[in-house]
Write a protein that holds these residues in place. Sequence first.
Motif, PDB file in Angstrom:
ATOM      1  N   ALA A  83       0.842  -1.198   0.000  1.00  0.00           N
ATOM      2  CA  ALA A  83       0.000   0.000   0.000  1.00  0.00           C
ATOM      3  C   ALA A  83       0.875   1.245   0.000  1.00  0.00           C
ATOM      4  O   ALA A  83       2.066   1.198   0.336  1.00  0.00           O
ATOM      5  N   ALA A  84       0.267   2.373  -0.359  1.00  0.00           N
ATOM      6  CA  ALA A  84       0.993   3.635  -0.288  1.00  0.00           C
ATOM      7  C   ALA A  84       1.072   4.138   1.145  1.00  0.00           C
ATOM      8  O   ALA A  84       2.050   4.785   1.529  1.00  0.00           O
ATOM      9  N   HIS A  85       0.049   3.826   1.930  1.00  0.00           N
ATOM     10  CA  HIS A  85       0.046   4.232   3.333  1.00  0.00           C
ATOM     11  C   HIS A  85      -0.811   3.261   4.140  1.00  0.00           C
ATOM     12  O   HIS A  85      -1.768   2.700   3.629  1.00  0.00           O
ATOM     13  N   ALA A  86      -0.437   3.071   5.391  1.00  0.00           N
ATOM     14  CA  ALA A  86      -1.211   2.216   6.304  1.00  0.00           C
ATOM     15  C   ALA A  86      -1.451   2.962   7.603  1.00  0.00           C
ATOM     16  O   ALA A  86      -0.552   3.654   8.101  1.00  0.00           O
ATOM     17  N   PHE A  87      -2.648   2.838   8.130  1.00  0.00           N
ATOM     18  CA  PHE A  87      -2.990   3.429   9.419  1.00  0.00           C
ATOM     19  C   PHE A  87      -3.325   2.316  10.407  1.00  0.00           C
ATOM     20  O   PHE A  87      -4.091   1.401  10.083  1.00  0.00           O
ATOM     21  N   PHE A  88      -2.742   2.398  11.605  1.00  0.00           N
ATOM     22  CA  PHE A  88      -3.085   1.449  12.663  1.00  0.00           C
ATOM     23  C   PHE A  88      -4.401   1.881  13.308  1.00  0.00           C
ATOM     24  O   PHE A  88      -4.555   3.052  13.686  1.00  0.00           O
ATOM     25  N   MET A  89      -5.310   0.937  13.435  1.00  0.00           N
ATOM     26  CA  MET A  89      -6.641   1.211  13.994  1.00  0.00           C
ATOM     27  C   MET A  89      -6.830   0.395  15.264  1.00  0.00           C
ATOM     28  O   MET A  89      -6.555  -0.814  15.279  1.00  0.00           O
ATOM     29  N   VAL A  90      -7.309   1.042  16.320  1.00  0.00           N
ATOM     30  CA  VAL A  90      -7.532   0.340  17.588  1.00  0.00           C
ATOM     31  C   VAL A  90      -9.017   0.244  17.928  1.00  0.00           C
ATOM     32  O   VAL A  90      -9.375  -0.155  19.031  1.00  0.00           O
ATOM     33  N   GLY A  91      -9.873   0.589  16.976  1.00  0.00           N
ATOM     34  CA  GLY A  91     -11.317   0.471  17.175  1.00  0.00           C
ATOM     35  C   GLY A  91     -11.915  -0.642  16.340  1.00  0.00           C
ATOM     36  O   GLY A  91     -13.100  -0.619  16.026  1.00  0.00           O
ATOM     37  N   GLY A  92     -11.091  -1.612  15.985  1.00  0.00           N
ATOM     38  CA  GLY A  92     -11.560  -2.716  15.159  1.00  0.00           C
ATOM     39  C   GLY A  92     -11.698  -2.305  13.704  1.00  0.00           C
ATOM     40  O   GLY A  92     -11.533  -1.136  13.330  1.00  0.00           O
ATOM     41  N   THR A  93     -12.036  -3.276  12.858  1.00  0.00           N
ATOM     42  CA  THR A  93     -12.225  -2.983  11.442  1.00  0.00           C
ATOM     43  C   THR A  93     -13.498  -2.183  11.215  1.00  0.00           C
ATOM     44  O   THR A  93     -13.665  -1.555  10.166  1.00  0.00           O
ATOM     45  N   THR A  94     -14.389  -2.181  12.194  1.00  0.00           N
ATOM     46  CA  THR A  94     -15.551  -1.294  12.120  1.00  0.00           C
ATOM     47  C   THR A  94     -15.095   0.152  11.928  1.00  0.00           C
ATOM     48  O   THR A  94     -15.610   0.873  11.069  1.00  0.00           O
ATOM     49  N   SER A  95     -14.115   0.584  12.707  1.00  0.00           N
ATOM     50  CA  SER A  95     -13.633   1.958  12.583  1.00  0.00           C
ATOM     51  C   SER A  95     -12.923   2.172  11.251  1.00  0.00           C
ATOM     52  O   SER A  95     -12.986   3.264  10.671  1.00  0.00           O
ATOM     53  N   ALA A  96     -12.247   1.149  10.730  1.00  0.00           N
ATOM     54  CA  ALA A  96     -11.568   1.268   9.437  1.00  0.00           C
ATOM     55  C   ALA A  96     -12.574   1.389   8.293  1.00  0.00           C
ATOM     56  O   ALA A  96     -12.406   2.211   7.384  1.00  0.00           O
ATOM     57  N   VAL A  97     -13.626   0.564   8.321  1.00  0.00           N
ATOM     58  CA  VAL A  97     -14.665   0.636   7.292  1.00  0.00           C
ATOM     59  C   VAL A  97     -15.350   2.000   7.330  1.00  0.00           C
ATOM     60  O   VAL A  97     -15.583   2.638   6.286  1.00  0.00           O
ATOM     61  N   GLN A  98     -15.661   2.473   8.520  1.00  0.00           N
ATOM     62  CA  GLN A  98     -16.333   3.767   8.629  1.00  0.00           C
ATOM     63  C   GLN A  98     -15.436   4.895   8.137  1.00  0.00           C
ATOM     64  O   GLN A  98     -15.900   5.821   7.470  1.00  0.00           O
TER      65      GLN A  98
ATOM     66  N   TYR B  16      -1.445   0.476  23.631  1.00  0.00           N
ATOM     67  CA  TYR B  16      -0.158  -0.025  23.153  1.00  0.00           C
ATOM     68  C   TYR B  16      -0.112  -1.547  23.130  1.00  0.00           C
ATOM     69  O   TYR B  16       0.760  -2.130  22.472  1.00  0.00           O
ATOM     70  N   LEU B  17      -1.030  -2.196  23.817  1.00  0.00           N
ATOM     71  CA  LEU B  17      -1.162  -3.643  23.661  1.00  0.00           C
ATOM     72  C   LEU B  17      -1.610  -3.957  22.239  1.00  0.00           C
ATOM     73  O   LEU B  17      -1.070  -4.850  21.574  1.00  0.00           O
ATOM     74  N   LEU B  18      -2.618  -3.214  21.751  1.00  0.00           N
ATOM     75  CA  LEU B  18      -3.112  -3.438  20.393  1.00  0.00           C
ATOM     76  C   LEU B  18      -2.094  -2.986  19.357  1.00  0.00           C
ATOM     77  O   LEU B  18      -1.849  -3.676  18.356  1.00  0.00           O
ATOM     78  N   LEU B  19      -1.490  -1.826  19.572  1.00  0.00           N
ATOM     79  CA  LEU B  19      -0.531  -1.298  18.604  1.00  0.00           C
ATOM     80  C   LEU B  19       0.691  -2.206  18.467  1.00  0.00           C
ATOM     81  O   LEU B  19       1.153  -2.491  17.349  1.00  0.00           O
ATOM     82  N   SER B  20       1.214  -2.670  19.590  1.00  0.00           N
ATOM     83  CA  SER B  20       2.381  -3.561  19.517  1.00  0.00           C
ATOM     84  C   SER B  20       2.017  -4.897  18.892  1.00  0.00           C
ATOM     85  O   SER B  20       2.836  -5.510  18.190  1.00  0.00           O
ATOM     86  N   SER B  21       0.779  -5.368  19.111  1.00  0.00           N
ATOM     87  CA  SER B  21       0.376  -6.638  18.501  1.00  0.00           C
ATOM     88  C   SER B  21       0.292  -6.498  16.981  1.00  0.00           C
ATOM     89  O   SER B  21       0.614  -7.439  16.241  1.00  0.00           O
ATOM     90  N   LEU B  22      -0.125  -5.333  16.489  1.00  0.00           N
ATOM     91  CA  LEU B  22      -0.119  -5.097  15.046  1.00  0.00           C
ATOM     92  C   LEU B  22       1.307  -5.096  14.501  1.00  0.00           C
ATOM     93  O   LEU B  22       1.591  -5.689  13.450  1.00  0.00           O
ATOM     94  N   ASP B  23       2.192  -4.451  15.227  1.00  0.00           N
ATOM     95  CA  ASP B  23       3.591  -4.343  14.809  1.00  0.00           C
ATOM     96  C   ASP B  23       4.263  -5.718  14.767  1.00  0.00           C
ATOM     97  O   ASP B  23       4.921  -6.085  13.784  1.00  0.00           O
TER      98      ASP B  23
END
Length: 429
Positions: free
Chosen positions: A83-98, A265-272
Amino acid sequence: MGGYLTQDRAPILEALERMKRARLVPFDVPGHKRGRGNPELRDFLGEKCLDVDVNSMKMLDNLCHPVSVIRDAEKLAAEAFGAAHAFFMVGGTTSAVQAMVLTAVGRGDKIIMPRNVHRSAINALILCGAVPVYVNPQMDHTLGISLGMRVEEVKDAIRRHPDAKAVLANNPTYYGICSNLREIVRLAHEHGMMVLADEAHSTHFYFNDKLPVSAMAAGADMASISMHKSGGSLTQSSMLLCGPNVNAGYVHQVINITQTTSGSYLLLSSLDISRRNLALHGQEIFDKVIRLVEYARDEINAIGDYYAYSRELINGDSVYDFDTTKLSIAPDGPRGHRGLRPAARRVRHPDGVRRHREPPGLRLSRRPPEGHRAPRRGARGDPAQLPQGFLEDAQGRVHRAGGRLRSAGGILRREGVAAHRVDSGPRLQ
């Protein structure tokens, strides 16, 4: 952050480890004070968990305005996912879809989407006032599941609504069904429309060449990724991917309208950590998953009375491709599912009738033994009237069939593969 950014790095994890070595004394939120303020929570979750459940600080960056380790982690994620850019989301994919929908359309704008979209897409329309143009997906009435969007129906929706701003597609559906995403992207872009992909169930598409095409590879403009579903991160952690023609700064503004200012940071580090794992080992991980699911599918289809479907459903249109890591099991009578059971599991008898091949020692025939009279419809049968040994024999057959299912399920659970049961009727994602 020192050194080059490569896929074997995990910037957020590394920053948290540096913070722990610094032995900081917290005078800030959260109130559990890394477990000392809530011993019961510490005993349940463990000190290692609560030690990194911290608030934003300079050495850890800030999710709302990342300038260091979170920014670096998002750069690595964008590279890993193409991708050209990625954003980390901590509100689930619901927040990403919205965020996708709110970026693409505003009040009164039209957006083309299938009827079987996730509720988050509908809720996004409520928030922004956009107008849906629905494409009814095809149905498999025998399995009771919705399929993908036909290209001709998308083309017709674009013809009838040339002023639509975007097209949203599921890639894949909950049951692993994929539409012809490349062609949908081509059609939409020809008419100046953005393409948004709900990829809640396709993190693994990006890391194995034996799986269907991912949204970014197909040329979609934005995609929401549920890393926690098949990517190994913690529940509620997600990503929003953007293509090169999307204004990432504007997307970030939209995200900050609804996303928390207290990113976990639990969610953010798990994504990383999960991104690093998939980037380095994704091909071999999902090769193994595919082999295990194929094994389980073959074992289940050998039992009889069950049907674990796969790529035989592909018709080049409403089922353009299929996610072979999906294991969905449907009831299957002697006639099978419209004759679509794998040919290797059926044999042609001398009378010309195709029937299921049953494994040795396991015959699940519905025909009662000779001399048994079936009770009238709605009546209760008297076990005493059954031929001697009939119940014991039937119970033995059912027990052996159940054992085969439990054995296959046990192997998959040990390897971390999820199985999905198909209900008798269609369901929402």
